[in-house]
Design a protein around this motif. Structure first.
Motif, PDB file in Angstrom:
ATOM      1  N   ILE A   1     -29.255 -13.557 -21.550  1.00 54.76           N
ATOM      2  CA  ILE A   1     -28.230 -12.873 -20.772  1.00 54.76           C
ATOM      3  C   ILE A   1     -27.076 -12.354 -21.617  1.00 54.76           C
ATOM      4  N   SER A   2     -26.888 -12.839 -22.829  1.00 50.74           N
ATOM      5  CA  SER A   2     -25.894 -12.233 -23.716  1.00 50.74           C
ATOM      6  C   SER A   2     -26.580 -11.590 -24.919  1.00 50.74           C
ATOM      7  N   PHE A   3     -27.762 -11.073 -24.692  1.00 49.89           N
ATOM      8  CA  PHE A   3     -28.510 -10.347 -25.724  1.00 49.89           C
ATOM      9  C   PHE A   3     -27.647  -9.218 -26.276  1.00 49.89           C
ATOM     10  N   SER A   4     -27.651  -9.068 -27.589  1.00 48.80           N
ATOM     11  CA  SER A   4     -26.784  -8.082 -28.230  1.00 48.80           C
ATOM     12  C   SER A   4     -27.449  -6.723 -28.404  1.00 48.80           C
ATOM     13  N   GLY A   5     -28.730  -6.636 -28.115  1.00 45.38           N
ATOM     14  CA  GLY A   5     -29.454  -5.388 -28.349  1.00 45.38           C
ATOM     15  C   GLY A   5     -30.121  -5.342 -29.699  1.00 45.38           C
TER      16      GLY A   5
ATOM     17  N   GLU B   1     -30.486   0.340 -21.322  1.00 49.11           N
ATOM     18  CA  GLU B   1     -29.123   0.849 -21.427  1.00 49.11           C
ATOM     19  C   GLU B   1     -28.072  -0.177 -21.023  1.00 49.11           C
ATOM     20  N   ALA B   2     -28.466  -1.249 -20.313  1.00 53.57           N
ATOM     21  CA  ALA B   2     -27.498  -2.290 -19.967  1.00 53.57           C
ATOM     22  C   ALA B   2     -26.955  -2.991 -21.204  1.00 53.57           C
ATOM     23  N   TRP B   3     -27.716  -2.948 -22.297  1.00 54.86           N
ATOM     24  CA  TRP B   3     -27.310  -3.641 -23.518  1.00 54.86           C
ATOM     25  C   TRP B   3     -26.577  -2.723 -24.490  1.00 54.86           C
ATOM     26  N   LEU B   4     -26.290  -1.485 -24.087  1.00 53.73           N
ATOM     27  CA  LEU B   4     -25.591  -0.563 -24.968  1.00 53.73           C
ATOM     28  C   LEU B   4     -24.183  -1.058 -25.288  1.00 53.73           C
ATOM     29  N   THR B   5     -23.687  -0.647 -26.458  1.00 56.80           N
ATOM     30  CA  THR B   5     -22.313  -0.939 -26.845  1.00 56.80           C
ATOM     31  C   THR B   5     -21.355  -0.123 -25.988  1.00 56.80           C
TER      32      THR B   5
ATOM     33  N   TRP C   1     -22.380  -6.689 -22.635  1.00 52.74           N
ATOM     34  CA  TRP C   1     -21.517  -6.363 -21.509  1.00 52.74           C
ATOM     35  C   TRP C   1     -21.909  -7.008 -20.188  1.00 52.74           C
ATOM     36  N   PRO C   2     -23.177  -7.241 -19.875  1.00 49.28           N
ATOM     37  CA  PRO C   2     -23.449  -7.898 -18.591  1.00 49.28           C
ATOM     38  C   PRO C   2     -22.693  -9.216 -18.423  1.00 49.28           C
ATOM     39  N   LEU C   3     -22.705 -10.064 -19.465  1.00 48.71           N
ATOM     40  CA  LEU C   3     -22.010 -11.351 -19.354  1.00 48.71           C
ATOM     41  C   LEU C   3     -20.495 -11.163 -19.431  1.00 48.71           C
ATOM     42  N   ARG C   4     -20.025 -10.208 -20.206  1.00 50.90           N
ATOM     43  CA  ARG C   4     -18.580  -9.967 -20.260  1.00 50.90           C
ATOM     44  C   ARG C   4     -18.055  -9.551 -18.884  1.00 50.90           C
ATOM     45  N   GLU C   5     -18.796  -8.672 -18.202  1.00 53.39           N
ATOM     46  CA  GLU C   5     -18.378  -8.259 -16.863  1.00 53.39           C
ATOM     47  C   GLU C   5     -18.444  -9.422 -15.881  1.00 53.39           C
TER      48      GLU C   5
END
Length: 591
Positions: free
Chosen positions: A342-346, A481-485, A492-496
Motif C-alpha cells: 500500500i505504500s509502494f513507491s513505483g 497511475e495511482a503510484w505516480l509522483t 500518495w494513496p497512503l499519504r492521502e
C-alpha cells in the motif's frame, strides 16, 4: 509449551499449536476416520464477520472456522479465509492431509515426510524434535543464501534443512501415503483493476479500509496491552495513528509506541527522524519507549544459527521485546510490509509502463504540473530500471563467484556441487507484476515468523494491518497511475489516507531514511563484528568450515569493524553478516 516441541496427533487429540509446536501424523492412525480434524494450527484469522456470514457460523473460534471452511469450500478454503494462518487437517472425504499457508506465508508451515506419515510445524526446530527427522543441511539453499543475501528458501519451497520442505506463500498441500502435492491458490497479479476519480477519492476509500482493518486488529486486546512500532516513516506512523484513533473511539488510552531509534540527547534538540517520531506521538498522546539496539543484542543475533533459529531482524527487535514485556504489552502492531503493497513507491516502473502502453494522459498531466521534476524523472528512469533488473539468476552468480567476480564466503567446492534452487524471476516493466513478485519473495514471512517464534514465549503477539489481505487487494487493484509522483512525493494513496491523522511534517516527508537509527545500528553491529573471534572460536563453529570460508569471513568483518572500505563494500558486509549467522550456535541467546 514455550520451547519448540513435537506431539503425536491421533483421532480425538487436540491439534499441535504453532508457531512452536509440530504435529507427528501417522496415516494408519487416521485411515478410515471421517470428517475434518485439525492436526496443526497457527491461526490468527481476520475479517471474521464475513467468514461467519459466508459459512453460516456464529461465535466460533478460529479452529472451528477453518474446519467449516474446509468442509464447505474444499480446495478454495485458503483463498477465502482472511488473516494469517498455517494449518494442516485430516480430510476424511479425501482420506488425506490437507493444509495451507496464508497468501504471504506470514505463518510458516514446514513438512517432513517420514515412513508412513508426516511431521508438520511452523518452526523447523519443532519438526526436528520429532523422531526420525534428520538435520542434514540443504547445501543448495545454503549456497544460494551465501551467494545472494536476498534469497529466502521458503519462497521456493525449501528450508536450510534437506528433510524439511516449506510450503511457499499462497500455496496449499494434499498429502497421503503416496507423497505430498502442492499448488498455488492465489495469484496477486490477477487482481481486477479498479479506478477512482482522483487520488483524493482513492485516499478516502483507503482510509475507510484501514480504519476497519486496524480497529479489528486490536478488538480482542485488553486495555493497556497494545503497543505499536513507531519509526519516522509513513508505514508505522499510519498504523500507529489508526490504532490510536480506534482505541480513542472506545474510550481507551492510546497504544504505547516503541521506536528502534535512540532517545534524543538531554538538553539538545531531537534529530529530524526523532522529531518526526515525537510529532506523531504528541498528536495522539502516546508514550514513546526508545529501544536502540545494543552491542550485546547484535552479538546475540550473530551468535544464532540461521539454518534453524529465528535470526531475522533479531538485533533491532530484541530491545523492543524486552521493553514490551516489562510494560505488560501483549499485542504489537507493526507497519511491516507497507513498501511491498500500500505504500509502494513505483520503483521507477510506472512512467515507462504508461509510455509503453500508450496511457500518456497521466504523464502529460504530471509534466504540466511539474516540468522540472518530470525531466529529472525521465533522465533517471534508465538508471532505475537498470538497478531493478540487475539481479542475475543463482547459476549466473555461482559462475561469477567461481571466477572471483562475485562476492561470497561460500567455499568453491560447495558452489560446484550445490543443487541450487530455482529463484523467482524478477518481472521487468509491469508495476503490478513487480508488486506480486515482491509479495512472494519470502522476506515478509521470514521476519513475521521469526518475531512470532521469539515473541510467543513472552506472551507477545504481532499483527500487521498493512499486510491484511483486504489491504493487499486494494493495493493490487490500483492502476499504475495511482503510484505516480505528485508534488515530488511518491506513495500518495497512503499519504492521502492519513491526512489529518498523521502530522504533515511526517506525512509529506520525502524520505524513509532514519539516519539516527542507521548509525546506532551500525555502531552496535560493528562492536559485535569486532568480537568475531569469539564467535569463530565457539564450540562447533568450524564444523562448517568446509562450507564457509571462516578465515576470509573473519578478515572481512574485522576490516568492516575498523571502517576499512573495499570494493562492493555494502555487498560484502551484507553477505558477511549473513555468513556469520550460518555458523552453528553453541546455545540460543535469551530473548
Amino acid at each position: 509449551m514455550s520451547a519448540p516441541h513435537a506431539l503425536a496427533v491421533r483421532p480425538g487429540d487436540a491439534p499441535a499449536r504453532g508457531p512452536l509446536g509440530a504435529a507427528v501424523v501417522c496415516f494408519d492412525d487416521w485411515a478410515g476416520t471421517p470428517g475434518v480434524h485439525l492436526l496443526y494450527a497457527d491461526l490468527d484469522l481476520a475479517d471474521r464477520a464475513r467468514l461467519h456470514a459466508d459459512l453460516g457460523t456464529e461465535g466460533t473460534g478460529d479452529d472451528a472456522l477453518v474446519v467449516a471452511a474446509i468442509q464447505t469450500w474444499g480446495d478454495d478454503a485458503p483463498d477465502r479465509l482472511g488473516g494469517t494462518f498455517a494449518y494442516a487437517a485430516w480430510d476424511g472425504a479425501r482420506q488425506a492431509v490437507v493444509g495451507a499457508v496464508d497468501g504471504l506465508g506470514l505463518q510458516p508451515l514446514g513438512v517432513a515426510e517420514t515412513p508412513g506419515g508426516l511431521v508438520i510445524g511452523g518452526d523447523v526446530r519443532a519438526v526436528l524434535a520429532a523422531d526420525g527427522v534428520p538435520d542434514d543441511l540443504d547445501e543448495g539453499a545454503l549456497a544460494a543464501a551465501l551467494l545472494d543475501a536476498a534469497f529466502k528458501p521458503a519462497a521456493v519451497g525449501r528450508t536450510f534443512l534437506r528433510a524439511i520442505r516449506a510450503l511457499p506463500p499462497a500455496h496449499r498441500l494434499v498429502a497421503d501415503g503416496t507423497g505430498v502435492l502442492t499448488a498455488r491458490y492465489w495469484r496477486p497479479e490477477t487482481t481486477p483493476v479498479r479506478h477512482f476519480r482522483g487520488i483524493e477519492a482513492c485516499g478516502a476509500a483507503l482510509r475507510t479500509l484501514l480504519r476497519e482493518v486496524t480497529a479489528e486488529a486490536i478488538d480482542d486486546a485488553e486495555p493497556g496491552t497494545v503497543g505499536v512500532h513507531l519509526s519516522a516513516g509513513i508505514d508505522s506512523t499510519a498504523v500507529a495513528a489508526f490504532a490510536a484513533e480506534a482505541l480513542a473511539a472506545r474510550g481507551l488510552p492510546p497504544p504505547t509506541a516503541f521506536s528502534w531509534l535512540p532517545a534524543p540527547e538531554p538538553g539538545t534538540p531531537p534529530a529530524p527522524d526523532q522529531a518526526r517520531v515525537l510529532a506523531v506521538a504528541d498528536r495522539w498522546g502516546m508514550d514513546v519507549v526508545w529501544c536502540p539496539p545494543t552491542p550485546d543484542d547484535a552479538l546475540a543475533g550473530l551468535s544464532m544459527d540461521a539454518t534453524r533459529e529465528p535470526t531475522t531482524m533479531w538485533t533491532p527487535e530484541a530491545p523492543v521485546r524486552r521493553a514490551a514485556a516489562e510494560r505488560g504489552i501483549r499485542l504489537m502492531l507493526s507497519g511491516w510490509g507497507g513498501d511491498e503493497a500500500i505504500s509502494f513507491s513505483g520503483r521507477g516502473l510506472v512512467g515507462p509502463h504508461l509510455l509503453r502502453t500508450g496511457r500518456w494522459g497521466p504523464l502529460i498531466a504530471f509534466a504540466l504540473a511539474d516540468p522540472r521534476a518530470a525531466l529529472q524523472r525521465y533522465r533517471a528512469s534508465p538508471i532505475r530500471r537498470a538497478r531493478l533488473t540487475a539481479h542475475p539468476p543463482l547459476d549466473v552468480m555461482r559462475e561469477a563467484a567461481l571466477r572471483g567476480e562475485h562476492a561470497t564466503f561460500a567455499r568453491p567446492d560447495l558452489l560446484r556441487r550445490a543443487d541450487l534452487p530455482e529463484s523467482l524471476p524478477k518481472p521487468v516493466g509491469d508495476p503490478r507484476a513487480y508488486l506480486a513478485w515482491l509479495l512472494h519473495r519470502g522476506h515478509l514471512g521470514q521476519r513475521t515468523a521469526a518475531w512470532a517464534q521469539v515473541g510467543t514465549p513472552l506472551g507477545l503477539r504481532y499483527r500487521y494491518p498493512l499486510l491484511d489481505r483486504r489491504v493487499l487487494t486494494f493495493a493490487l487493484s490500483l492502476p499504475p497511475e495511482a503510484w505516480l509522483t505528485r508534488r515530488r512525493l511518491r506513495r500518495w494513496p497512503l499519504r492521502e489516507a492519513t491526512a489529518g491523522l498523521v502530522p504533515d511534517r511526517v506525512r509529506l516527508h520525502d524520505s524513509k531514511a532514519e539516519p539516527t537509527w542507521t548509525e546506532a545500528s551500525r555502531q552496535s553491529t560493528e562492536v559485535a563484528a569486532a568480537q568475531f573471534a569469539s564467535l569463530a572460536a565457539r564450540p562447533g563453529a568450524h564444523a562448517r568450515a568446509h562450507l564457509i570460508d571462516i578465515d576470509a569471513l573473519g578478515e572481512a568483518l574485522s576490516a568492516w569493524s575498523q571502517k576499512i572500505e573495499r570494493q562492493n563494500h555494502g555487498q560484502w558486509t551484507r553477505l558477511g553478516l549473513q555468513a556469520v549467522s550460518f555458523l552453528p550456535s553453541s546455545s540460543a541467546p535469551p530473548s
